[in-house]
Design an enzyme around this catalytic site. Structure first.
Site, PDB file in Angstrom:
ATOM      1  N   HIS A   1       3.625   1.982   1.858  1.00 39.65           N
ATOM      2  CA  HIS A   1       4.451   2.253   3.037  1.00 39.65           C
ATOM      3  C   HIS A   1       5.118   0.948   3.480  1.00 39.65           C
ATOM      4  CE1 HIS A   1       0.422   1.185   4.744  1.00 39.65           C
ATOM      5  NE2 HIS A   1       1.179   0.411   5.495  1.00 39.65           N
TER       6      HIS A   1
ATOM      7  N   LYS B   1       0.802  -1.230   0.000  1.00 41.11           N
ATOM      8  CA  LYS B   1       0.000   0.000   0.000  1.00 41.11           C
ATOM      9  C   LYS B   1       0.835   1.281   0.000  1.00 41.11           C
ATOM     10  CE  LYS B   1      -3.857  -2.294   2.323  1.00 41.11           C
ATOM     11  NZ  LYS B   1      -4.697  -2.339   3.546  1.00 41.11           N
TER      12      LYS B   1
END
Length: 317
Positions: A225, A223
Site C-alpha cells: 500500500h 507492504k
C-alpha cells in the site's frame, strides 16, 4: 510498535498452542517487579493476577517513567489483545513456531483501528468474522496477502475510484498509543483488489495527489500500500523502513519489498528504496532523498504538476 508477546501468552493444549490475553493488573504487577537478568525474557507469573509479559518488554508500556508506551490500562488494550488471540487461535501454532510468532513486532495503531472497525455496525468487518480475522492476520504478519481496502486498518475515506481508496489516518484520536503531535496528518492508499490496475485509474489517483496533496510525498513501506506523508517526515520514515528491512534480512528471512507503481511513488523515495534493495548503506540511500532527480517523462499526457500559487492545495498547511 510492540511485540505480540506484549498482548498475550501461549498455553499448550495437545500439540498446539492456545493464546490468552493479558489483563492489565498482571502487567502492572510485572512493571513493579524486581526480576533477575536471566529471567528478563521469560513470561512473568504475578501469582495473583496470572501471567504477565516478559519484563524485557517493560518499555512497551506507558508508565510514570515512560510516556511513549501503550496505555495498557485502557479498555482498548483488552480489545486489541482479544482480537490478536482470536486471530492466532484460528491457526495451528506449534512449538517450533511459537517463539517466532510472539517475537513479531506489529503496529499497535493499525490494530486499534481494526478494533474500531469491528465495532462500527456500518462496516463490513462488523458483519464478517472471517474477514475480520483475515484483516488481523495480515496486520500481525501471519498472512502473505497484502492489506487491501476491505482488510485495511481504516480511517476516514477522502478519495476512492475503481482501483484505489485513500484514507486519512485517525491516530490523533486513539486510546492505546495516540499520536501526540497535533500537527500530524498522514494518509494511506490501499488497492481495492490485488490485481492489475488500469492506466485510467492510476491517472485519476495521480491527478488527485498532484492537485490536492502536492505538499505531501507518496512513499511505501514495501507492504503493498502507499503512504502519503509530509515531506518533513520523509527522513524519519526512511530510517524506520531501512532498519526494518535490514533487521529482517539480517535474520536470514526473505522479504518481498514491494516498490509499487513508479508513476505514483515520489521519485526520490523510489530511488531510496531501490538503492536499499541493492544492499547500500543508509547514508548512501538517504542521500537520494535530498538530490534533485531528473523528472521522468510524464507518463500521462495532459497531466501537469505546474500550478499557479492560487491553485495550490492548502491540505497540510
Amino acid at each position: 510498535m510492540a511485540e505480540l508477546a506484549c498482548f498475550c501468552y501461549p498455553h499448550l493444549e495437545n500439540d498446539s498452542y492456545k493464546f490468552i490475553p493479558f489483563n492489565n493488573l498482571a502487567i502492572k504487577c510485572m512493571l513493579t517487579a524486581k526480576v533477575d537478568k536471566k529471567d528478563q525474557d521469560k513470561f512473568y507469573n504475578s501469582i495473583i493476577y496470572g501471567i504477565a509479559p516478559p519484563p524485557q518488554f517493560k518499555k512497551r508500556y506507558n508508565t510514570s517513567d515512560n510516556s511513549r508506551g501503550m496505555n495498557y490500562e485502557t479498555v482498548m488494550f483488552n480489545k486489541v489483545a482479544v482480537l490478536i488471540c482470536e486471530a492466532l487461535n484460528s491457526l495451528k501454532v506449534t512449538q517450533s513456531d511459537v517463539a517466532n510468532v510472539l517475537s513479531r513486532v506489529v503496529s499497535v495503531r493499525h490494530l486499534e483501528n481494526l478494533a474500531l472497525r469491528k465495532e462500527n455496525h456500518q462496516d463490513v468487518l462488523f458483519h464478517s468474522k472471517e474477514l475480520l480475522l483475515k484483516s488481523v492476520l495480515i496486520a500481525i504478519g501471519q498472512s502473505k496477502e497484502i492489506e487491501t481496502t476491505a482488510t485495511a486498518e481504516g480511517g476516514e475515506i477522502v478519495f476512492q475510484n475503481a482501483a484505489f481508496t485513500m484514507w486519512k489516518l485517525t491516530y490523533l484520536d486513539h486510546e492505546l498509543m495516540p499520536i501526540l503531535d497535533q500537527n500530524f496528518i498522514e494518509y494511506k492508499i490501499t488497492l481495492n483488489e490485488d490485481k492489475p490496475i488500469s492506466d485510467v485509474c492510476v491517472k485519476e489517483l495521480v491527478a488527485e495527489l498532484r492537485w490536492q496533496y502536492n505538499r505531501f510525498a507518496v512513499i511505501t513501506h514495501g507492504k503493498g500500500h502507499y503512504r502519503v506523508v509530509k515531506y518533513s517526515s520523509v527522513a524519519n520514515h526512511a530510517d524506520r523502513v531501512f532498519a526494518t528491512y535490514k533487521n529482517i534480512t539480517k535474520n536470514g528471512n526473505a522479504i518481498d519489498f514491494n516498490l509499487l507503481d513508479q508513476r505514483i511513488i515520489w521519485q526520490n523515495w523510489y530511488a531510496f528504496t531501490s538503492s536499499m534493495k541493492q544492499g547500500n548503506t543508509l547514508d548512501v540511500c538517504k542521500k537520494l532523498l535530498f538530490q534533485k532527480i531528473k523528472q521522468e517523462k510524464n507518463p500521462f499526457k495532459g497531466l501537469s504538476t505546474d500550478r499557479k500559487m492560487d491553485e495550490v492545495s492548502h491540505v497540510g498547511i
